[in-house]
Scaffold this active site. Structure first.
Site, PDB file in Angstrom:
ATOM      1  N   SER A  83       0.801  -1.227   0.000  1.00  0.00           N
ATOM      2  CA  SER A  83       0.000   0.000   0.000  1.00  0.00           C
ATOM      3  C   SER A  83       0.834   1.276   0.000  1.00  0.00           C
ATOM      4  O   SER A  83       0.310   2.353  -0.285  1.00  0.00           O
ATOM      5  CB  SER A  83      -0.941   0.020   1.207  1.00  0.00           C
ATOM      6  OG  SER A  83      -0.204   0.153   2.412  1.00  0.00           O
ATOM      7  N   LYS A 154       0.916   4.827   6.855  1.00  0.00           N
ATOM      8  CA  LYS A 154       0.330   5.645   5.786  1.00  0.00           C
ATOM      9  C   LYS A 154       0.995   7.018   5.803  1.00  0.00           C
ATOM     10  O   LYS A 154       1.767   7.356   6.694  1.00  0.00           O
ATOM     11  CB  LYS A 154      -1.190   5.816   5.974  1.00  0.00           C
ATOM     12  CG  LYS A 154      -1.988   4.526   6.050  1.00  0.00           C
ATOM     13  CD  LYS A 154      -2.012   3.767   4.734  1.00  0.00           C
ATOM     14  CE  LYS A 154      -2.806   2.457   4.881  1.00  0.00           C
ATOM     15  NZ  LYS A 154      -2.733   1.631   3.643  1.00  0.00           N
TER      16      LYS A 154
END
Length: 274
Positions: A83, A154
Site C-alpha cells: 500500500s 500511511k
C-alpha cells in the site's frame, strides 16, 4: 516471707549482661540475615557459573535493553503490504521514531506515520491467542515479525481543520492548493473516487502512496470515526528504511505540502466531491 532472698534469686541470669538485649534486631528474626545476603548471592550466581550461563544472562540483558528501546524510542516495523509502494515495499524494515511527536509539534502533512487503527480503520480488536500475542510482541519489537494487525503505515495528507478534496480529474488539493504527489506509485492518481472531507481537530486524514492498492481513510469515510486517525493513536514517524541494506535511506518529508495555506474554518463532514 524472705523478700530479699527472692529478689536475689530473680536477679541471677544465665546470660551475660548486655547479651540478648544488646544484639541487633535482625539477628533475632529468623531469615532476616539470609535476606540481607540475597543480592550478593544473586550477583554471584549471575556472574559465576559456566560460559553457557553467562551467555544466557548476557542475551537476556540485551533482549531487555532492545525491548526497552523499542517500547519508548525507536522500533523496527515490518511493512506488510504494497500500500505504500514505491516509497516502502513489502518486507522493508522501517525504523519508527517514537519520540518524534512527544516533545514538539504533532504530525505534519507529508509525514509517513505508523498508527494504531483501532477505532478508525478497525472497529473491534481481532481475537488473538495470549501466547501468540506475547510472542508476536517480542518478535515485532526487533523486526522479526509483522506488528499487531491493527497497526498501519500511511502518509499524512490532512491535519485538523484541513479541507482535503480529490476532484473528478484525480487531482488532490488541500485548503485549495493542488498537491503534486511525486511519491505516488507510477500510473496512480490521487484517487479514482472523488471525495471532499474536512478533517476534525485532533485527527489526521491519511492515504497510502500506492493508491490503487491501499485501503486508507477514503475507504472508511462512512464508518464510525470517519477514517480519521486520532493523533493520540500515532505510534511514531517512520524515518529510515533500515533493511534490506540496499534500500537504506531516510524518509524525508516531501516539499509538496510546503505551500499549503493554513485552514480557515470549514464546515465539517465528508462527502463525494462536486
Amino acid at each position: 516471707m524472705d523478700t530479699d532472698a527472692q529478689l536475689s534469686e530473680r536477679d541471677r541470669s544465665p546470660h551475660p549482661e548486655g547479651g540478648e538485649e544488646q544484639r541487633s534486631r535482625s539477628s533475632r528474626i529468623p531469615g532476616r540475615s539470609g535476606l540481607a545476603g540475597l543480592p550478593r548471592r544473586a550477583w554471584r550466581w549471575l556472574t559465576g557459573g559456566g560460559p553457557l550461563r553467562r551467555a544466557g544472562v548476557l542475551l537476556a540483558c540485551c533482549l531487555a535493553l532492545v525491548m526497552l528501546v523499542s517500547a519508548y524510542v525507536v522500533q523496527p516495523f515490518v511493512i506488510p503490504s504494497a500500500s505504500m509502494e514505491n516509497t516502502l515495499r513489502p518486507g522493508d524494515r522501517v525504523l519508527v521514531n517514537k519520540l518524534a511527536y512527544r516533545f514538539g509539534d504533532g504530525p505534519r502533512r507529508g509525514d509517513v506515520i505508523v498508527f494504531d487503527g483501532l477505532g478508525s480503520f478497525v472497529q473491534e480488536e481481532p481475537a488473538e491467542n495470549a501466547v501468540t500475542k506475547a510472542v508476536r510482541k517480542v518478535a515485532s519489537s526487533v523486526g522479526l515479525m509483522q506488528p499487531a494487525p491493527t497497526d498501519y503505515v500511511k502518509r499524512v495528507v490532512g491535519v485538523g481543520g484541513d479541507r482535503v478534496v480529490c476532484d473528478h480529474r484525480g487531482r488532490l488539493s488541500v485548503n485549495g492548493r493542488v498537491i503534486t504527489e511525486d511519491y505516488l506509485f507510477p500510473g496512480d492518481t490521487a484517487s479514482r473516487v472523488p471525495f471532499t472531507v474536512v478533517v476534525p481537530e485532533g485527527r489526521l486524514f491519511v492515504l497510502g502512496d500506492h493508491r490503487s492498492a491501499s485501503r486508507d481513510s477514503r475507504d472508511h469515510l462512512g464508518e464510525p470515526g470517519g477514517g480519521m486517525v486520532p493523533v493520540d493513536r500515532v505510534i511514531g514517524r517512520a524515518e529510515w528504511i533500515g533493511w534490506p541494506l540496499g534500500r537504506w535511506t531516510a524518509l524525508d518529508r516531501p516539499d509538496a505540502f510546503d505551500d499549503v495555506p493554513e485552514p480557515r474554518g470549514h464546515g465539517g463532514g465528508a462527502r463525494g466531491a462536486p
